[in-house]
Enzyme design. Structure first.
Site, PDB file in Angstrom:
ATOM      1  N   ASN A 153      -4.827   3.630   3.893  1.00 12.30           N
ATOM      2  CA  ASN A 153      -5.629   3.149   2.771  1.00 12.30           C
ATOM      3  C   ASN A 153      -5.053   3.758   1.494  1.00 12.30           C
ATOM      4  OD1 ASN A 153      -7.784   2.766   0.829  1.00 12.30           O
ATOM      5  ND2 ASN A 153      -9.124   2.325   2.557  1.00 12.30           N
ATOM      6  N   TYR A 154      -4.723   2.926   0.523  1.00 11.22           N
ATOM      7  CA  TYR A 154      -4.112   3.404  -0.722  1.00 11.22           C
ATOM      8  C   TYR A 154      -5.117   3.637  -1.839  1.00 11.22           C
ATOM      9  CZ  TYR A 154       0.598   3.033   1.029  1.00 11.22           C
ATOM     10  OH  TYR A 154       1.741   3.255   1.756  1.00 11.22           O
ATOM     11  N   HIS A 203     -15.712  -4.249   7.540  1.00 15.02           N
ATOM     12  CA  HIS A 203     -14.689  -4.957   6.782  1.00 15.02           C
ATOM     13  C   HIS A 203     -14.935  -6.461   6.827  1.00 15.02           C
ATOM     14  CE1 HIS A 203     -12.402  -1.163   6.942  1.00 15.02           C
ATOM     15  NE2 HIS A 203     -11.782  -1.633   5.874  1.00 15.02           N
ATOM     16  N   LYS A 252      -9.952  -9.259   8.641  1.00 14.94           N
ATOM     17  CA  LYS A 252      -9.235  -8.060   9.077  1.00 14.94           C
ATOM     18  C   LYS A 252      -8.965  -8.155  10.569  1.00 14.94           C
ATOM     19  CE  LYS A 252      -9.064  -3.055   8.725  1.00 14.94           C
ATOM     20  NZ  LYS A 252      -7.679  -3.140   8.217  1.00 14.94           N
ATOM     21  N   ALA A 292       0.321   4.688   4.372  1.00 15.85           N
ATOM     22  CA  ALA A 292      -1.066   5.123   4.262  1.00 15.85           C
ATOM     23  C   ALA A 292      -1.944   4.051   4.881  1.00 15.85           C
ATOM     24  CB  ALA A 292      -1.464   5.360   2.809  1.00 15.85           C
ATOM     25  N   THR A 314      -1.666  -1.958   8.722  1.00 17.06           N
ATOM     26  CA  THR A 314      -2.136  -1.126   9.832  1.00 17.06           C
ATOM     27  C   THR A 314      -1.923  -1.873  11.146  1.00 17.06           C
ATOM     28  OG1 THR A 314      -4.406  -1.956   9.558  1.00 17.06           O
ATOM     29  CG2 THR A 314      -3.829   0.072   8.404  1.00 17.06           C
ATOM     30  N   ASP A 322       7.147 -13.814   2.885  1.00 12.79           N
ATOM     31  CA  ASP A 322       6.085 -14.134   3.827  1.00 12.79           C
ATOM     32  C   ASP A 322       6.692 -14.611   5.137  1.00 12.79           C
ATOM     33  OD1 ASP A 322       3.368 -14.180   4.491  1.00 12.79           O
ATOM     34  OD2 ASP A 322       2.840 -15.130   2.590  1.00 12.79           O
ATOM     35  N   GLY A 344      -7.528   1.122  10.152  1.00 13.92           N
ATOM     36  CA  GLY A 344      -6.625   2.273  10.035  1.00 13.92           C
ATOM     37  C   GLY A 344      -7.278   3.417   9.295  1.00 13.92           C
TER      38      GLY A 344
END
Length: 233
Positions: free
Chosen positions: A98-99, A131, A135, A96, A73, A31, A141
Site C-alpha cells: 500500500n503506497y 475493499h 479487488k 509496497a 499484490t 496493458d 496485501g
C-alpha cells in the site's frame, strides 16, 4: 521525469493524473495487449498491473536498468527472485502492499501497538479488511502486511482467513462496491476492546504515494520500502 505505467486500470489512470499534476510525463501506458515496449524512454516505471504479470514486468525493467515501483499484490511467491535480480543487475526496486502515506504511518502504529500488547494474554487480536468488488486478491496485501507486523512483535505464528487455530490471527475480508480500502485491527478481552482503523476515502492517496516513491528512487540503487521513502526509521 518520464514515467511508464504498467497497468492502465483505475489506479493507472489515477497515477497518471497525479503525475501530470506534478509536472511529470507519461511516456508509456502498458496493458495486457501491449506488444512493444520502449524502455529507453523511461526514467522510472510504476506497476499496478495483475498478479500474473507483475514479476515479469519487474524483471523486464530491471534487465533494462529502469527503476520500478510495484504496487501490485498477489505475486509475492516471486518476491525473493525480484530482490535477487535487483541486486544482480544493480537496479532499484520498491514494493509496497500500500503506497498511501497514511497507511504507512498506520503500519508503524500497528507494530507499536503489537509490542505493547504482546504480554497481555487476556486480549485476542483480529483483523477486518474491506475493499471494492474489483479487488482480485483476499486478504489484501495491506492486511497481510499488518498481520506480519503483529506476528513479528507478538507470539502469534500466522494468519488465516476467517476460522483459525491457536496462535493464528483471523482476517475477515469483505468486498463491497466502491470501497477504496478499510483496515481494522481489534484487540478483544472480556472487559474491553482496543481498536485502530484506517479508512481510505479515495484511490488518490495510493496514487500520490506511488508517484512520491517514483520521485524518491531516481538515482538510487537497491531494494527499498516506503519506510525508506518516508524516513520512518
Amino acid at each position: 521525469m518520464n514515467i511508464a505505467l504498467f497497468g492502465y486500470g483505475k489506479m493507472g489512470k489515477m497515477i497518471e493524473q497525479i503525475a501530470l499534476g506534478r509536472n511529470h510525463t507519461i511516456v508509456a501506458k502498458i496493458d495486457i495487449d501491449t506488444t512493444e515496449i520502449d524502455f529507453s524512454r523511461m526514467d522510472v516505471a510504476i506497476d499496478f498491473s495483475q498478479p500474473s504479470a507483475a514479476f515479469e514486468n519487474i524483471q523486464q525493467c530491471l534487465e533494462h536498468k529502469v527503476p520500478i515501483i510495484c504496487g501490485t499484490t498477489g505475486w509475492l511467491k516471486d518476491f525473493d527472485n525480484a530482490v535477487a535480480l535487483c541486486k544482480e543487475k544493480n537496479g532499484a526496486f520498491i514494493y509496497a502492499s500500500n503506497y498511501s502515506l497514511g497507511v504507512n504511518v498506520f503500519f508503524e502504529l500497528n507494530a507499536y501497538l503489537a509490542k505493547m500488547m504482546q504480554n497481555l494474554n487476556q486480549y485476542r487480536v483480529s483483523m477486518e479488511e474491506i475493499h471494492h468488488t474489483q479487488k482480485l486478491d483476499a486478504p489484501s496485501g495491506t492486511a497481510i502486511t499488518l498481520a506480519e507486523g503483529i506476528i513479528k512483535n507478538t507470539g502469534y505464528q500466522g494468519w488465516k482467513l476467517d476460522t483459525v487455530g491457536e496462535g493464528e490471527i483471523p482476517i475477515v475480508a469483505k468486498r463491497i462496491d466502491d470501497v477504496p480500502g478499510t483496515h481494522t485491527i481489534t484487540y478483544t478481552s472480556k472487559v474491553d476492546d482496543i481498536e485502530i482503523k484506517h479508512t481510505a476515502h479515495s484511490r488518490e492517496g495510493f496514487a500520490l504515494g506511488a508517484v512520491v516513491a517514483a520521485e524518491w528512487i531516481i538515482g538510487k540503487k537497491g531494494v527499498f520500502t516506503m519506510k525508506d521513502v518516508l524516513n520512518l526509521g
